[in-house]
Design a protein around this motif. Structure first.
Motif, PDB file in Angstrom:
ATOM      1  N   SER A 180       0.867  -1.179   0.000  1.00  0.00           N
ATOM      2  CA  SER A 180       0.000   0.000   0.000  1.00  0.00           C
ATOM      3  C   SER A 180       0.900   1.225   0.000  1.00  0.00           C
ATOM      4  N   CYS A 181       0.327   2.365  -0.306  1.00  0.00           N
ATOM      5  CA  CYS A 181       1.119   3.591  -0.201  1.00  0.00           C
ATOM      6  C   CYS A 181       1.365   3.915   1.267  1.00  0.00           C
ATOM      7  N   PHE A 182       0.433   3.499   2.118  1.00  0.00           N
ATOM      8  CA  PHE A 182       0.638   3.697   3.561  1.00  0.00           C
ATOM      9  C   PHE A 182       1.933   2.992   3.990  1.00  0.00           C
TER      10      PHE A 182
ATOM     11  N   ASN B 206       5.008   4.843   2.613  1.00  0.00           N
ATOM     12  CA  ASN B 206       5.347   6.024   3.417  1.00  0.00           C
ATOM     13  C   ASN B 206       5.888   5.634   4.791  1.00  0.00           C
TER      14      ASN B 206
ATOM     15  N   HIS C 152      -0.488  13.978   4.308  1.00  0.00           N
ATOM     16  CA  HIS C 152      -1.351  12.835   4.628  1.00  0.00           C
ATOM     17  C   HIS C 152      -0.901  12.121   5.911  1.00  0.00           C
TER      18      HIS C 152
ATOM     19  N   SER D  62      -0.447   9.088   6.610  1.00  0.00           N
ATOM     20  CA  SER D  62       0.557   8.017   6.455  1.00  0.00           C
ATOM     21  C   SER D  62       1.972   8.595   6.426  1.00  0.00           C
TER      22      SER D  62
ATOM     23  N   ASP E  78       2.525  16.528  -0.139  1.00  0.00           N
ATOM     24  CA  ASP E  78       1.613  15.837  -1.039  1.00  0.00           C
ATOM     25  C   ASP E  78       1.686  16.559  -2.386  1.00  0.00           C
TER      26      ASP E  78
ATOM     27  N   SER F 232      -5.292  15.964  -0.278  1.00  0.00           N
ATOM     28  CA  SER F 232      -6.518  15.168  -0.366  1.00  0.00           C
ATOM     29  C   SER F 232      -7.758  15.904   0.139  1.00  0.00           C
TER      30      SER F 232
ATOM     31  N   ASP G 122       4.174  12.872  -2.303  1.00  0.00           N
ATOM     32  CA  ASP G 122       3.178  11.804  -2.314  1.00  0.00           C
ATOM     33  C   ASP G 122       2.117  12.185  -3.336  1.00  0.00           C
TER      34      ASP G 122
ATOM     35  N   SER H 146      -0.475  10.335  -4.527  1.00  0.00           N
ATOM     36  CA  SER H 146      -1.596   9.379  -4.543  1.00  0.00           C
ATOM     37  C   SER H 146      -2.847   9.944  -5.211  1.00  0.00           C
ATOM     38  N   HIS H 147      -3.117  11.244  -5.003  1.00  0.00           N
ATOM     39  CA  HIS H 147      -4.310  11.854  -5.614  1.00  0.00           C
ATOM     40  C   HIS H 147      -3.977  12.535  -6.940  1.00  0.00           C
TER      41      HIS H 147
ATOM     42  N   THR I  11      -0.113   5.479  -4.953  1.00  0.00           N
ATOM     43  CA  THR I  11      -0.952   4.305  -4.668  1.00  0.00           C
ATOM     44  C   THR I  11      -1.551   3.750  -5.955  1.00  0.00           C
TER      45      THR I  11
ATOM     46  N   LYS J 133      -6.186   4.150  -5.955  1.00  0.00           N
ATOM     47  CA  LYS J 133      -7.096   5.244  -6.317  1.00  0.00           C
ATOM     48  C   LYS J 133      -7.358   5.203  -7.833  1.00  0.00           C
TER      49      LYS J 133
ATOM     50  N   GLY K  66      -2.130  -1.432  -3.159  1.00  0.00           N
ATOM     51  CA  GLY K  66      -0.726  -1.466  -3.551  1.00  0.00           C
ATOM     52  C   GLY K  66      -0.214  -0.066  -3.777  1.00  0.00           C
TER      53      GLY K  66
HETATM   54  C1  LIG Z   1      -4.771   7.389  -0.079  1.00  0.00           C
HETATM   55  C2  LIG Z   1      -3.484   7.965   0.294  1.00  0.00           C
HETATM   56  C3  LIG Z   1      -2.472   7.172   0.845  1.00  0.00           C
HETATM   57  C4  LIG Z   1      -2.686   5.738   1.214  1.00  0.00           C
HETATM   58  O1  LIG Z   1      -2.680   4.931   0.097  1.00  0.00           O
HETATM   59  P1  LIG Z   1      -2.998   3.365   0.256  1.00  0.00           P
HETATM   60  O2  LIG Z   1      -2.350   2.748  -0.918  1.00  0.00           O
HETATM   61  O3  LIG Z   1      -4.492   3.258   0.266  1.00  0.00           O
HETATM   62  O4  LIG Z   1      -2.406   2.918   1.546  1.00  0.00           O
HETATM   63  C5  LIG Z   1      -1.247   7.759   1.089  1.00  0.00           C
HETATM   64  N1  LIG Z   1      -1.021   9.064   0.830  1.00  0.00           N
HETATM   65  C6  LIG Z   1      -1.986   9.849   0.310  1.00  0.00           C
HETATM   66  C7  LIG Z   1      -1.682  11.294   0.034  1.00  0.00           C
HETATM   67  C8  LIG Z   1      -3.242   9.333   0.036  1.00  0.00           C
HETATM   68  O5  LIG Z   1      -4.196  10.116  -0.449  1.00  0.00           O
END
Ligand SMILES: *Cc1c(COP(=O)(O)O)cnc(C)c1O
Length: 414
Positions: A117-119, A122, A143, A145, A186, A190, A215, A217-218, A246, A249, A256
């Motif tokens: 996961s991205c969590f 991080n 975020h 994480s 980020d 988010s 990061d 992810s978004h 991530t 999303k 993942g």
């Molecule tokens: C959703 C999110 C994560 C976590 O991603 P996962 O893969 O669901 O663990 C981490 N950082 C940011 C900025 C996110 O928005």
């Protein structure tokens, strides 16, 4: 031994406090695949009713896309269901190496490493790469994480005000004698949907010889002209030292994530990152399907183009109706109501009008910053968005919200 009664009461009390403060989160049960319209159980125990979904991270509409589902079936047939191993024992297939290489191509980086996961990504990165001699300087709205990841590191920590480059400069100046400095942000935030000023951040990083961590992810898959992310949007591809993102999303939405960036840093993560060494490998079905998703995105910008148009329309429609919307360019469009109770009521009434959007309030966002966060998807039709807009307006008119100031909204008795 039974669960000791004093402990049972202690935890019951904590849960009771959460309920009393109105912060209890109720999960809605979906009887459907993820999509622009989904069948949701409402009220609880009833049959699913179809709602327009305005709160998923399914930005590109790939979560249940026929091509993606087909690729996942093929993956299952070709590489099995599970690997029952971490990467360095017997959990690395050809497709894992291939995905890492394709991610690097897509993001414009030197190398990439997969995580569950991205969590986890991080959680791994700061502990592994930074020692006591380092300073982490993070945006105040990063975020959760990232905050947890920084807690695991022995490096010192400081913050700068959200996207405030004056303040970041002051902090870099303050810590300029540290051997390793890393700026942490980020790409797209988010809760507000705004994009970090990466061009300015990179410039400051060059001036102070600092590393940059983003990061995304978004952003990965849809921000930037080819969907490469916020670094493409800000024209600093190749200049971000570490990118985390991530697959949960826009990229199909299963799960993942990865860290992508400078080769030496990725090599060291492969040797020492604890979530990489001590947690199971990414499932083959996700690995192979994410490869397919990258292939789709590299072949056409149609989905991200459609998302960009729809998000701009939605943002404009809400502003025209008289809502207070956080400025930005991403498909995250937060409707500010400031008032936590009003936000909950608003989301509830939207729900009755068959629009699914969720209220965010403290502690997820700061006090008096409560909002309905809406997220547009390429899967939305024009009709879906018109329907959602009308529902927003009807609920707002009922409570006389449109055109009200922040102070007036905060003072509203709900
Ligand atoms: C959703 C999110 C994560 C976590 O991603 P996962 O893969 O669901 O663990 C981490 N950082 C940011 C900025 C996110 O928005």
């Amino acid at each position: 031994m039974a669960f000791p009664e004093v402990l049972r009461r202690k935890y019951q009390d904590i849960l009771q406090q959460i309920r009393q403060s109105g912060l209890h989160k109720q999960e809605r049960i979906i009887h459907d695949k993820q999509g622009a319209r989904i069948a949701v159980e409402y009220p609880f125990g009833s049959a699913g009713k179809e709602l327009i979904n305005m709160c998923s991270n399914n930005y590109l509409g790939l979560s249940s896309h026929p091509q993606v589902i087909k690729a996942a079936h093929q993956a299952l047939d070709h590489r099995g269901y599970g690997l029952s191993s971490v990467r360095f024992i017997c959990g690395t297939q050809d497709i894992h190496k291939e995905l890492e290489s394709h991610l690097s191509d897509f993001l414009g980086t030197e190398d990439s490493i997969l995580f569950s996961s991205c969590f986890d990504a991080n959680a791994a990165v700061f502990e592994t790469l930074l020692d006591e001699s380092a300073i982490m300087i993070s945006d105040r709205l990063v975020h959760a994480s990232i905050i947890d990841g920084m807690r695991l590191s022995r490096a010192a920590h400081d913050t700068y005000k959200h996207s405030d480059m004056q303040h970041l400069r002051q902090k870099l100046e303050l810590h300029k004698d540290k051997e390793t400095k890393i700026i942490i942000t980020d790409g797209v935030f988010s809760m507000d949907g705004d994009i970090a000023p990466l061009a300015e951040i990179v410039e400051l990083a060059e001036e102070y010889q600092a590393l940059v961590f983003v990061d995304d992810s978004h952003a990965t898959g849809f921000i930037g002209a080819k969907g490469r992310g916020s670094h493409e949007h800000c024209q600093v591809m190749g200049k971000i030292d570490l990118i985390s993102t991530t697959f949960g999303k826009a990229l199909g939405g299963a799960s993942g994530g990865c860290i992508s960036g400078r080769k030496e840093l990725i090599d060291l993560l492969r040797q020492r990152a604890r979530p990489y060494l001590f947690s199971n490998t990414l499932a083959p079905i996700i690995t192979m399907t994410t490869l397919k998703v990258l292939d789709i995105l590299a072949g056409s910008t149609q989905a991200r183009d459609s998302l960009e148009r729809k998000a701009a329309w939605w943002r404009q429609a809400l502003i025209q109706a008289g809502f207070i919307v956080v400025a930005g360019e991403s498909p995250i469009v937060p409707v500010m109501l400031y008032n936590a109770k009003l936000t909950q009521l608003f989301a509830d009434e939207l729900y009755k009008k068959k629009v699914f959007a969720v209220g965010f309030f403290f502690p997820v966002v700061p006090q008096a910053q409560a909002r309905i966060r809406t997220q547009v998807s390429a899967a939305h039709s024009e009709e879906d968005l018109l329907f959602a807009r009308d529902a927003f307006i009807e609920v707002a008119q009922k409570h006389d919200i449109l055109g009200k100031t922040k102070a007036e909204l905060l003072n509203m008795q709900v």
